[in-house]
Motif scaffolding. Structure first.
Motif, PDB file in Angstrom:
ATOM      1  N   LEU A  21       0.865  -1.177   0.000  1.00 23.99           N
ATOM      2  CA  LEU A  21       0.000   0.000   0.000  1.00 23.99           C
ATOM      3  C   LEU A  21       0.902   1.227   0.000  1.00 23.99           C
ATOM      4  O   LEU A  21       1.903   1.274   0.733  1.00 23.99           O
ATOM      5  CB  LEU A  21      -0.902  -0.010   1.236  1.00 23.99           C
ATOM      6  N   ASN A  22       0.538   2.245  -0.789  1.00 23.61           N
ATOM      7  CA  ASN A  22       1.525   3.292  -1.066  1.00 23.61           C
ATOM      8  C   ASN A  22       0.931   4.704  -0.986  1.00 23.61           C
ATOM      9  O   ASN A  22       1.026   5.484  -1.930  1.00 23.61           O
ATOM     10  CB  ASN A  22       2.157   3.050  -2.452  1.00 23.61           C
ATOM     11  N   ARG A  23       0.336   5.004   0.155  1.00 23.13           N
ATOM     12  CA  ARG A  23      -0.021   6.393   0.477  1.00 23.13           C
ATOM     13  C   ARG A  23       0.623   6.723   1.825  1.00 23.13           C
ATOM     14  O   ARG A  23      -0.067   6.975   2.818  1.00 23.13           O
ATOM     15  CB  ARG A  23      -1.534   6.581   0.538  1.00 23.13           C
ATOM     16  N   GLY A  58       2.479  -2.243   4.136  1.00 23.87           N
ATOM     17  CA  GLY A  58       2.256  -0.834   3.872  1.00 23.87           C
ATOM     18  C   GLY A  58       3.554  -0.063   3.864  1.00 23.87           C
ATOM     19  O   GLY A  58       4.404  -0.269   4.732  1.00 23.87           O
ATOM     20  N   ASN A  59       3.713   0.815   2.893  1.00 24.31           N
ATOM     21  CA  ASN A  59       4.864   1.708   2.885  1.00 24.31           C
ATOM     22  C   ASN A  59       4.626   2.857   3.869  1.00 24.31           C
ATOM     23  O   ASN A  59       3.493   3.297   4.054  1.00 24.31           O
ATOM     24  CB  ASN A  59       5.099   2.273   1.484  1.00 24.31           C
ATOM     25  N   CYS A  64      -2.209   0.351   7.397  1.00 30.82           N
ATOM     26  CA  CYS A  64      -3.356   1.037   6.796  1.00 30.82           C
ATOM     27  C   CYS A  64      -4.210   1.594   7.926  1.00 30.82           C
ATOM     28  O   CYS A  64      -4.708   0.838   8.759  1.00 30.82           O
ATOM     29  CB  CYS A  64      -4.179   0.097   5.923  1.00 30.82           C
ATOM     30  N   ALA A  65      -4.376   2.912   7.940  1.00 27.94           N
ATOM     31  CA  ALA A  65      -5.101   3.578   9.023  1.00 27.94           C
ATOM     32  C   ALA A  65      -6.604   3.643   8.773  1.00 27.94           C
ATOM     33  O   ALA A  65      -7.316   4.353   9.478  1.00 27.94           O
ATOM     34  CB  ALA A  65      -4.542   4.979   9.239  1.00 27.94           C
ATOM     35  N   ILE A 112       2.214  -6.304   9.331  1.00 33.04           N
ATOM     36  CA  ILE A 112       1.496  -5.158   9.898  1.00 33.04           C
ATOM     37  C   ILE A 112       2.401  -4.356  10.829  1.00 33.04           C
ATOM     38  O   ILE A 112       3.051  -4.923  11.706  1.00 33.04           O
ATOM     39  CB  ILE A 112       0.250  -5.647  10.668  1.00 33.04           C
ATOM     40  N   HIS A 113       2.413  -3.043  10.642  1.00 31.00           N
ATOM     41  CA  HIS A 113       3.121  -2.150  11.549  1.00 31.00           C
ATOM     42  C   HIS A 113       2.320  -0.868  11.678  1.00 31.00           C
ATOM     43  O   HIS A 113       1.417  -0.590  10.866  1.00 31.00           O
ATOM     44  CB  HIS A 113       4.529  -1.841  11.013  1.00 31.00           C
ATOM     45  N   GLY A 114       2.592  -0.093  12.694  1.00 30.24           N
ATOM     46  CA  GLY A 114       1.884   1.161  12.872  1.00 30.24           C
ATOM     47  C   GLY A 114       0.399   0.941  13.110  1.00 30.24           C
ATOM     48  O   GLY A 114      -0.003   0.038  13.842  1.00 30.24           O
TER      49      GLY A 114
END
Length: 270
Positions: A21-23, A58-59, A64-65, A112-114
């Motif tokens: 994922l790249n946003r 996810g980058n 993903c929030a 998964i991170h963040g």
């Protein structure tokens, strides 16, 4: 289109695909462009019979929030057709966001991170295995916005936790730690380097016959909550699609040290 303009970036390492994922500046908040890019990526990868494993990550600072409400509601004309998806009598484009990964006959591992909130946790639930960093945070957050999870999350959540746990998560929109998510069964493993661990697990899960791996995935998904007769019927049906076929014969020869012949491309699909 430059990589920085893409909401999803796919990297290939031999027979493994890494879906990123790249946003990053939006903590990978999902907008409609990302929704369609994820669905298109899943559709494309499902057709690749040489593919053996997938890692979703996810980058930037988060996996993903969740849904980027500001982005989606900024364009009412684009949002209206999206809302009309709720009228469809079959899985819509929002639900394919998570459910599509279950239809691909290879191991799918989420790193998964963040933050992993709302749409993010539903995407993670669509993977076969979830690896999280110890400082990751999770939430089924839709209640905060006056909504219910509707991106396949309920169909997936029920496989992992008791209904009372699911009710508490859904109704409270509580943010929980990775350790609590692991204790509840939402997360399979904790690791300081979830991307590397996810890659290692994906490769481990895809080491044997690609047909057996695909059939095993589909068999378990089909039979897990089925009756005993339905589950055993599924066993027989999937076994018939494997036994005596090329990759099963190669498996026997490799196991008996009679050959180190590589497996043929996957022939089993859902």
């Amino acid at each position: 289109m430059s990589e920085s303009d893409q909401t999803v970036v796919v990297e290939h390492e031999s027979h493994l695909a890494r879906v990123c994922l790249n946003r990053p500046r939006k903590h990978n908040g999902m907008n409609l462009a990302m929704l369609d890019a994820v669905n298109d990526t899943a559709s494309t990868l499902a057709k690749d019979r040489d593919l053996r494993a997938i890692v979703i990550q996810g980058n930037g600072p988060s996996f993903c929030a969740g849904l980027d409400f500001a982005s989606v509601m900024k364009s009412p004309l684009a949002a209206a057709p999206a809302m009309a998806q709720l009228l469809l009598p079959y899985a819509n484009r929002f639900q394919r966001w998570s459910l599509a990964w279950r239809d691909i006959g290879v191991p799918v591992v989420a790193a998964i991170h963040g933050n992993c909130f709302g749409a993010g946790i539903q995407l993670a639930l669509g993977a076969d295995v979830r690896v999280a960093s110890p400082d990751a945070k999770f939430s089924v957050m839709e209640a905060k916005w006056g909504l219910v999870p509707d991106m396949g999350g309920v169909a997936l959540l029920r496989e992992l936790v008791r209904i009372d746990v699911a009710k508490q998560l859904v109704m409270s929109a509580k943010i929980i730690s990775a350790h609590e998510a692991h204790e509840l069964g939402l997360v399979t493993h904790l690791d300081d380097n979830p991307a590397q661990a996810a890659r290692d697990i994906a490769l481990e899960m895809s080491a044997y016959s690609p047909d057996a791996v695909a059939a095993g995935k589909f068999l378990l998904q089909e039979s897990w909550d089925a009756s005993e007769s339905s589950a055993t019927a599924a066993e027989r049906r999937w076994q018939r699609r494997l036994i005596g076929r090329a990759n099963q014969r190669i498996s026997v020869a490799r196991n008996g040290k009679q050959s180190d012949k590589p497996f043929k491309r996957r022939s089993v699909s859902k």
